[in-house]
Design a protein around this motif. Structure first.
Motif, short mmCIF file in Angstrom:
data_model
loop_
_atom_site.label_atom_id
_atom_site.label_comp_id
_atom_site.label_asym_id
_atom_site.label_seq_id
_atom_site.Cartn_x
_atom_site.Cartn_y
_atom_site.Cartn_z
N PHE A 127 53.55 40.03 36.90
CA PHE A 127 52.22 39.62 37.34
C PHE A 127 51.39 40.82 37.79
N TYR A 128 51.61 41.96 37.18
CA TYR A 128 50.97 43.19 37.65
C TYR A 128 49.44 43.09 37.59
N TRP A 129 48.88 42.78 36.43
CA TRP A 129 47.43 42.78 36.28
C TRP A 129 46.79 41.62 37.03
N GLU A 130 47.50 40.51 37.14
CA GLU A 130 47.00 39.41 37.95
C GLU A 130 46.89 39.83 39.41
N ASP A 131 47.89 40.56 39.90
CA ASP A 131 47.85 41.03 41.28
C ASP A 131 46.76 42.08 41.48
N VAL A 132 46.57 42.94 40.49
CA VAL A 132 45.51 43.94 40.59
C VAL A 132 44.16 43.26 40.73
N PHE A 133 43.90 42.26 39.90
CA PHE A 133 42.62 41.55 39.96
C PHE A 133 42.51 40.75 41.25
N SER A 134 43.66 40.28 41.77
CA SER A 134 43.64 39.56 43.04
C SER A 134 43.12 40.44 44.17
N MET A 135 43.38 41.75 44.07
CA MET A 135 42.88 42.66 45.10
C MET A 135 41.35 42.69 45.11
#
Length: 205
Positions: A127-135
């Protein structure tokens, strides 16, 4: 031990409007073959899937996600109504604060869930890019709170900032739905492969 299968939750939103644009289609008996290459990496290993189903935080996430979406829809209506009519500023503001609080809760519990399943609190490869966008989502919501309590923006600008935060939230929610739906389709295909192979073997015999 209590278990919660998130695949059933994703199945409930299986017909999400973004699926066609993402090229996600359910393999059927005519299009799927046992020798069809599947190069996409599975979202979960077998051990991670077991930990996911056994983690109590999976249920927490499954409850908080629709709660946050419901709060978002109500708040979006109140914000747009204020911008259109000029009335209801207090209700709109309260709803944005409530939406942000729910976001903080789901972010914290989501990080704990990732730790349970993947062994790290954030930015697990799955979920790397999902977490990045969550930031970015978190940053915009936090910017709204800071601007509100420090009186940095006028009411209209605050509502526009909130709408910007909401736009990123919708995109981020779509990311997660598509990722989890793709994982469910991968698992369905993997489960169907042995059954298909067995039926072919039986026909040959």
């Amino acid at each position: 031990m209590f278990t919660f299968n998130i695949d059933r939750l994703i199945a409930a939103v299986d017909r999400c409007p973004w699926s066609a644009h993402a090229g996600l289609t359910v393999p059927n008996s005519e299009s799927f073959h046992i020798d069809t290459p599947r190069t996409a990496k599975a979202l979960y290993t077998d051990e991670e899937r077991r930990r996911r189903d056994e983690s109590p935080w999976t249920l927490v996430q499954g409850i908080l996600a629709p709660v946050q979406f419901a709060v978002f829809l109500l708040s979006l209506y109140l914000v747009l109504d204020y911008l259109a009519s000029g009335d209801g500023y207090a209700w709109a503001t309260g709803s944005i604060v409530a939406k942000t609080i729910v976001l903080y809760i789901i972010m914290v519990t989501g990080a704990i869930w990732e730790k349970d399943v993947f062994g790290r609190y954030l930015f697990a490869p799955a979920f790397y890019w999902e977490d990045v966008f969550s930031m970015l989502v978190l940053a915009l919501h936090t910017a709204y709170l800071v601007s509100l309590f420090l009186d940095l923006l006028n009411p209209t600008a605050l509502m526009v900032l909130a709408l910007s935060a909401y736009a990123t939230y919708v995109i981020n929610a779509g990311q997660f739905v598509l990722k989890l739906r793709a994982a469910r389709l991968q698992q369905n295909a993997a489960d169907a492969a042995p059954a298909h192979g067995a039926s072919v073997a039986g026909a040959v015999k």
